[in-house]
Design a protein around this motif. Sequence first.
Motif, PDB file in Angstrom:
ATOM      1  N   ARG A 380       0.818  -1.210   0.000  1.00  0.00           N
ATOM      2  CA  ARG A 380       0.000   0.000   0.000  1.00  0.00           C
ATOM      3  C   ARG A 380       0.859   1.270   0.000  1.00  0.00           C
ATOM      4  O   ARG A 380       0.519   2.254  -0.669  1.00  0.00           O
ATOM      5  CB  ARG A 380      -0.937   0.014   1.200  1.00  0.00           C
ATOM      6  CG  ARG A 380      -2.117  -0.949   1.106  1.00  0.00           C
ATOM      7  CD  ARG A 380      -3.093  -0.557  -0.005  1.00  0.00           C
ATOM      8  NE  ARG A 380      -4.268  -1.386   0.014  1.00  0.00           N
ATOM      9  CZ  ARG A 380      -5.410  -1.087   0.625  1.00  0.00           C
ATOM     10  NH1 ARG A 380      -5.523   0.056   1.280  1.00  0.00           N
ATOM     11  NH2 ARG A 380      -6.434  -1.920   0.579  1.00  0.00           N
ATOM     12  N   GLU A 381       1.951   1.282   0.746  1.00  0.00           N
ATOM     13  CA  GLU A 381       2.790   2.481   0.770  1.00  0.00           C
ATOM     14  C   GLU A 381       3.393   2.755  -0.603  1.00  0.00           C
ATOM     15  O   GLU A 381       3.477   3.911  -1.040  1.00  0.00           O
ATOM     16  CB  GLU A 381       3.896   2.331   1.817  1.00  0.00           C
ATOM     17  CG  GLU A 381       3.396   2.369   3.255  1.00  0.00           C
ATOM     18  CD  GLU A 381       4.534   2.356   4.257  1.00  0.00           C
ATOM     19  OE1 GLU A 381       5.721   2.377   3.835  1.00  0.00           O
ATOM     20  OE2 GLU A 381       4.247   2.311   5.469  1.00  0.00           O
ATOM     21  N   GLN A 382       3.808   1.700  -1.298  1.00  0.00           N
ATOM     22  CA  GLN A 382       4.371   1.880  -2.635  1.00  0.00           C
ATOM     23  C   GLN A 382       3.305   2.319  -3.632  1.00  0.00           C
ATOM     24  O   GLN A 382       3.589   3.085  -4.550  1.00  0.00           O
ATOM     25  CB  GLN A 382       5.039   0.582  -3.105  1.00  0.00           C
ATOM     26  CG  GLN A 382       6.305   0.223  -2.324  1.00  0.00           C
ATOM     27  CD  GLN A 382       6.017  -0.612  -1.076  1.00  0.00           C
ATOM     28  OE1 GLN A 382       4.913  -0.517  -0.503  1.00  0.00           O
ATOM     29  NE2 GLN A 382       6.978  -1.417  -0.669  1.00  0.00           N
ATOM     30  N   VAL A 383       2.077   1.816  -3.455  1.00  0.00           N
ATOM     31  CA  VAL A 383       0.964   2.260  -4.305  1.00  0.00           C
ATOM     32  C   VAL A 383       0.765   3.762  -4.134  1.00  0.00           C
ATOM     33  O   VAL A 383       0.620   4.507  -5.115  1.00  0.00           O
ATOM     34  CB  VAL A 383      -0.326   1.487  -3.966  1.00  0.00           C
ATOM     35  CG1 VAL A 383      -1.527   2.103  -4.686  1.00  0.00           C
ATOM     36  CG2 VAL A 383      -0.180   0.010  -4.332  1.00  0.00           C
ATOM     37  N   ALA A 384       0.765   4.221  -2.892  1.00  0.00           N
ATOM     38  CA  ALA A 384       0.609   5.650  -2.622  1.00  0.00           C
ATOM     39  C   ALA A 384       1.776   6.450  -3.198  1.00  0.00           C
ATOM     40  O   ALA A 384       1.591   7.559  -3.718  1.00  0.00           O
ATOM     41  CB  ALA A 384       0.491   5.885  -1.117  1.00  0.00           C
ATOM     42  N   ALA A 385       2.982   5.894  -3.124  1.00  0.00           N
ATOM     43  CA  ALA A 385       4.159   6.593  -3.644  1.00  0.00           C
ATOM     44  C   ALA A 385       4.078   6.789  -5.155  1.00  0.00           C
ATOM     45  O   ALA A 385       4.684   7.720  -5.701  1.00  0.00           O
ATOM     46  CB  ALA A 385       5.425   5.822  -3.282  1.00  0.00           C
ATOM     47  N   GLY A 387       1.398   7.690  -6.593  1.00  0.00           N
ATOM     48  CA  GLY A 387       0.413   8.737  -6.814  1.00  0.00           C
ATOM     49  C   GLY A 387      -1.027   8.271  -6.759  1.00  0.00           C
ATOM     50  O   GLY A 387      -1.937   9.048  -7.080  1.00  0.00           O
ATOM     51  N   PHE A 388      -1.259   7.031  -6.335  1.00  0.00           N
ATOM     52  CA  PHE A 388      -2.613   6.502  -6.231  1.00  0.00           C
ATOM     53  C   PHE A 388      -3.119   6.683  -4.810  1.00  0.00           C
ATOM     54  O   PHE A 388      -2.463   6.280  -3.854  1.00  0.00           O
ATOM     55  CB  PHE A 388      -2.648   5.032  -6.642  1.00  0.00           C
ATOM     56  CG  PHE A 388      -2.254   4.790  -8.070  1.00  0.00           C
ATOM     57  CD1 PHE A 388      -3.165   4.991  -9.097  1.00  0.00           C
ATOM     58  CD2 PHE A 388      -0.965   4.403  -8.393  1.00  0.00           C
ATOM     59  CE1 PHE A 388      -2.804   4.790 -10.414  1.00  0.00           C
ATOM     60  CE2 PHE A 388      -0.594   4.190  -9.706  1.00  0.00           C
ATOM     61  CZ  PHE A 388      -1.514   4.389 -10.726  1.00  0.00           C
ATOM     62  N   ASP A 389      -4.304   7.297  -4.667  1.00  0.00           N
ATOM     63  CA  ASP A 389      -4.791   7.665  -3.345  1.00  0.00           C
ATOM     64  C   ASP A 389      -5.503   6.519  -2.636  1.00  0.00           C
ATOM     65  O   ASP A 389      -5.595   5.394  -3.153  1.00  0.00           O
ATOM     66  CB  ASP A 389      -5.678   8.905  -3.439  1.00  0.00           C
ATOM     67  CG  ASP A 389      -6.956   8.680  -4.251  1.00  0.00           C
ATOM     68  OD1 ASP A 389      -7.300   7.519  -4.548  1.00  0.00           O
ATOM     69  OD2 ASP A 389      -7.622   9.680  -4.598  1.00  0.00           O
ATOM     70  N   ALA A 390      -6.019   6.810  -1.437  1.00  0.00           N
ATOM     71  CA  ALA A 390      -6.652   5.779  -0.613  1.00  0.00           C
ATOM     72  C   ALA A 390      -7.916   5.230  -1.253  1.00  0.00           C
ATOM     73  O   ALA A 390      -8.238   4.050  -1.093  1.00  0.00           O
ATOM     74  CB  ALA A 390      -6.966   6.342   0.771  1.00  0.00           C
ATOM     75  N   ALA A 393      -6.846   2.700  -3.764  1.00  0.00           N
ATOM     76  CA  ALA A 393      -6.382   1.482  -3.105  1.00  0.00           C
ATOM     77  C   ALA A 393      -7.562   0.631  -2.635  1.00  0.00           C
ATOM     78  O   ALA A 393      -7.550  -0.601  -2.786  1.00  0.00           O
ATOM     79  CB  ALA A 393      -5.473   1.835  -1.934  1.00  0.00           C
TER      80      ALA A 393
END
Length: 425
Positions: A380-385, A387-390, A393
């Motif tokens: 999840r942290e890499q997904v956010a990194a 540029g994909f938001d919560a 996700a």
Amino acid sequence: MKAAVSYPDDRSTTSAPRVRVDASRWPDVARVPRSSPVRARVAEWIVRRALDRLPLRVELGGAPHTGDQGPLVTVHDPQAFFRRLGTDGLIGFGESYMAGEWDTEDLVDVLTVLAANVASLVPRPLQSLRGLWARRHPAPQRNTLHGARANISRHYDLSNDLFALFLDETMTYSAAVFRGFPAQWPKLADAQHRKIDRLLDLAQVGEGTRLLEIGTGWGELALRAAERGARVKTVTLSREQRAYAIGRIEATGHADRVSVELCDYRQVTGDFDAIVSVEMIEAVGEEYWPVYFDTLSGRLAPGGRIVLQAITMPHERMLATRDTYTWIHKYIFPGGLIPSVEAVDQAARAAGLATVHDDAYGAHYAETLRLWRERFNAQREQVAALGFDAVFARMWEFYLAYSEAGFRARYLDVHQIVLAKAGAR
């Protein structure tokens, strides 16, 4: 049972959102729809009726949970939840999860229960009124030459880096074939190679075979075919996938054997000894199945074989839902329709093709999806990194769990189907 939720006339939800939602990006998640109180109460009645007989425990707005078995669903904002269901049915159900209005200790188990009972969730007398409330597919999502390119881009051009976070090193985005269950992440790449090799064996791909692949993915099947000595033309509508596949093919020294073209299947020319298309028919759309199978038949050389890997659903469910616009269409795969085995066979026969082999292995897809989902959630942290938001996700988690549940409930299956020209030996 707990008393019914009240629906004030201002039609606004009173609970603060539990997930930060960018309204410019997710307008229908940020805004609770202006459902009429009557429709919201009907949705609540249907849900409560279902809960009386399903193995689920549900807690509505902090009240004591209903039921005494099954996974727990916690509805933080019952008013918003029922309004979304009353307005958009299962689209609203998914959007409510994206908004954080409900949560569960085991999303797959909850969705598996619902998938196993999908045909009876709505009382039969109300099912006949489906056409009055179910949305129809938006015209821009028709799979015309332009529409198909836009539909594919919305999913497969999200980011190669995103897919790399949860796929194995083969970058294969379809059902693997495992030697045993439960499947383990370190074995996934081998299981994907086993699946690809089975497809190539079924297509009788070897030295000198002229192979057409419809739907490149990230290039693994084309590479495996080239290693057998085949000459491969592989076509895709995804610019991101094409760039990635070309890089892999050049790096492995197979550029002389594999061409990767940004091309619609309807625009392919030439004759081929074998055609392989893996989980691509689901994106074609029922309107274009005749064109798709005519193309397969027209491109196949005498004595050749077509091998399809296809996700399927029961024929009666396909007929009942084929015109309905769903959460998956809206957020994940626009323009698609999962066929039934009967529909594939009918469309193939109309194009002069006959089924000579059919093998199903849906349980393997459930395990493949479980591994992808667990990997995605761990990243999840890499997904956010990236540029994909919560909200994204939660949407992706819901999609992977929703798909896994379909296979676990046997609402969905996956088939490897071999087709040949009718009358061919």
